[in-house]
Design an enzyme around this catalytic site. Structure first.
Site, PDB file in Angstrom:
ATOM      1  N   ASN A 192      10.216  -1.521  -7.387  1.00 46.81           N
ATOM      2  CA  ASN A 192      10.182  -2.538  -6.331  1.00 46.81           C
ATOM      3  C   ASN A 192       9.117  -2.138  -5.321  1.00 46.81           C
ATOM      4  O   ASN A 192       8.802  -0.957  -5.175  1.00 46.81           O
ATOM      5  CB  ASN A 192      11.546  -2.611  -5.638  1.00 46.81           C
ATOM      6  CG  ASN A 192      11.580  -3.666  -4.543  1.00 46.81           C
ATOM      7  OD1 ASN A 192      11.059  -4.776  -4.717  1.00 46.81           O
ATOM      8  ND2 ASN A 192      12.163  -3.340  -3.399  1.00 46.81           N
TER       9      ASN A 192
ATOM     10  N   HIS B  32       8.217  -2.576  -1.192  1.00 45.03           N
ATOM     11  CA  HIS B  32       8.862  -2.949   0.064  1.00 45.03           C
ATOM     12  C   HIS B  32       7.850  -2.782   1.203  1.00 45.03           C
ATOM     13  O   HIS B  32       7.146  -1.769   1.264  1.00 45.03           O
ATOM     14  CB  HIS B  32      10.094  -2.057   0.296  1.00 45.03           C
ATOM     15  CG  HIS B  32      10.844  -2.433   1.535  1.00 45.03           C
ATOM     16  ND1 HIS B  32      11.673  -3.538   1.585  1.00 45.03           N
ATOM     17  CD2 HIS B  32      10.853  -1.886   2.767  1.00 45.03           C
ATOM     18  CE1 HIS B  32      12.163  -3.639   2.814  1.00 45.03           C
ATOM     19  NE2 HIS B  32      11.688  -2.649   3.542  1.00 45.03           N
TER      20      HIS B  32
ATOM     21  N   SER C 290       5.891   0.744   0.480  1.00 46.35           N
ATOM     22  CA  SER C 290       6.431   1.769  -0.426  1.00 46.35           C
ATOM     23  C   SER C 290       6.701   1.134  -1.781  1.00 46.35           C
ATOM     24  O   SER C 290       7.251   0.035  -1.850  1.00 46.35           O
ATOM     25  CB  SER C 290       7.773   2.295   0.100  1.00 46.35           C
ATOM     26  OG  SER C 290       7.709   2.668   1.454  1.00 46.35           O
TER      27      SER C 290
ATOM     28  N   ASP D  65      16.807  -0.806  -1.581  1.00 49.59           N
ATOM     29  CA  ASP D  65      15.611  -0.119  -1.056  1.00 49.59           C
ATOM     30  C   ASP D  65      15.818   1.396  -0.907  1.00 49.59           C
ATOM     31  O   ASP D  65      15.200   2.035  -0.047  1.00 49.59           O
ATOM     32  CB  ASP D  65      15.168  -0.724   0.298  1.00 49.59           C
ATOM     33  CG  ASP D  65      14.791  -2.193   0.179  1.00 49.59           C
ATOM     34  OD1 ASP D  65      14.284  -2.594  -0.892  1.00 49.59           O
ATOM     35  OD2 ASP D  65      14.991  -2.943   1.146  1.00 49.59           O
TER      36      ASP D  65
HETATM   37  C1  GRF Z   1       5.869  -8.499  -0.229  1.00 51.97           C
HETATM   38  O1  GRF Z   1       5.648  -8.272   1.143  1.00 51.97           O
HETATM   39  C2  GRF Z   1       6.739  -7.422  -0.805  1.00 51.97           C
HETATM   40  O2  GRF Z   1       6.572  -6.174  -0.200  1.00 51.97           O
HETATM   41  C3  GRF Z   1       8.127  -7.941  -0.523  1.00 51.97           C
HETATM   42  O3  GRF Z   1       8.029  -9.330  -0.703  1.00 51.97           O
HETATM   43  C4  GRF Z   1       6.684  -9.756  -0.488  1.00 51.97           C
HETATM   44  C5  GRF Z   1       6.249 -10.459  -1.733  1.00 51.97           C
HETATM   45  O4  GRF Z   1       5.011 -11.086  -1.604  1.00 51.97           O
HETATM   46  N1  GRF Z   1       9.097  -7.309  -1.376  1.00 51.97           N
HETATM   47  P1  GRF Z   1       4.320 -11.769  -2.841  1.00 51.97           P
HETATM   48  O5  GRF Z   1       5.307 -12.795  -3.401  1.00 51.97           O
HETATM   49  O6  GRF Z   1       4.017 -10.709  -3.855  1.00 51.97           O
HETATM   50  O7  GRF Z   1       3.097 -12.413  -2.300  1.00 51.97           O
END
Ligand code: GRF
Length: 205
Positions: A112, A114, A141, A150
């Site tokens: 994932n 974050h 991260s 997370d």
């Molecule tokens: C990103 O900021 C990611 O860190 C979070 O959700 C957002 C996704 O953006 N988990 P995208 O759909 O990849 O543009």
């Protein structure tokens, strides 16, 4: 052999596009087998389709009658990913808590991203949380997905300095630029079989 990825999204899919670009330019030895979303209207599904990638809308609604709707849904998602030959699951803006049912189908093969320097600011609105706390540095991260939200061992992080004039939007945009570098890099480490987990520490061999 290229690492077979399944990408789960709920929204615009900009990290998905960064991953596809890295594959195309040869810096990530992977192939995206399927992009799936829990939202029918996720823009990322269209963006994947335009690039000839197989997409799936996995509707959570039909699972509502099950005794455990979340687990039943995750089992269906896991089976779908396996049917597509997915080895590694990439959560990229996937706005659902993943249950152990799905995590256990892909042990140490689910990542994932974050938008904070974990363990600071887990959960929703990480960029807003960082601004409200008044920290001077935030970032992003990439971590293994484990059963706490997370909480999994961190693979790599990138720091972003916070400016006095930052808004949630401006900070999010600068963090996102770094996300687009970081996620393909973490996946390349995985593709190369270089990630070794020792307790909470991930070593890049
Ligand atoms: C990103 O900021 C990611 O860190 C979070 O959700 C957002 C996704 O953006 N988990 P995208 O759909 O990849 O543009």
């Amino acid at each position: 052999m290229a690492l077979a990825l399944g990408v789960l999204i709920s929204g615009r899919g900009s990290n998905l596009l960064a991953i596809l670009e890295a594959i195309q330019e040869g810096s990530l030895d992977a192939i995206v087998k399927v992009v799936a979303s829990n939202k029918a209207n996720a823009v990322g599904l269209e963006r994947a389709k335009e690039r000839g990638i197989q997409t799936m809308f996995m509707d959570p609604k039909p699972f509502a009658q099950e005794s455990n709707p979340r687990e039943a849904y995750d089992l269906a998602v896991g089976n779908m990913l396996r049917e597509h030959g997915v080895e590694c699951v990439v959560l990229a803006g996937y706005m659902r808590i993943v249950t152990p049912v799905l995590i256990r189908m892909f042990p140490w093969k689910m990542l994932n991203i974050h938008p904070s320097l974990l363990p600071a600011f887990p959960g929703l609105d990480a960029q807003r949380q960082a601004l409200e706390w008044g920290v001077k540095v935030s970032g992003c991260s990439v971590h293994f997905v484990t059963e706490g939200v997370d909480e999994g061992p961190i693979i790599c992080q990138k720091a972003v300095a916070i400016k006095e004039e930052d808004t949630v939007e401006s900070l999010s945009a600068r963090i996102l630029e770094q996300e687009h570098q970081l996620y393909p890099q973490a996946l390349q480490f995985m593709a190369q079989g270089r990630l070794q987990v020792e307790g909470r520490t991930v070593r890049v061999l």
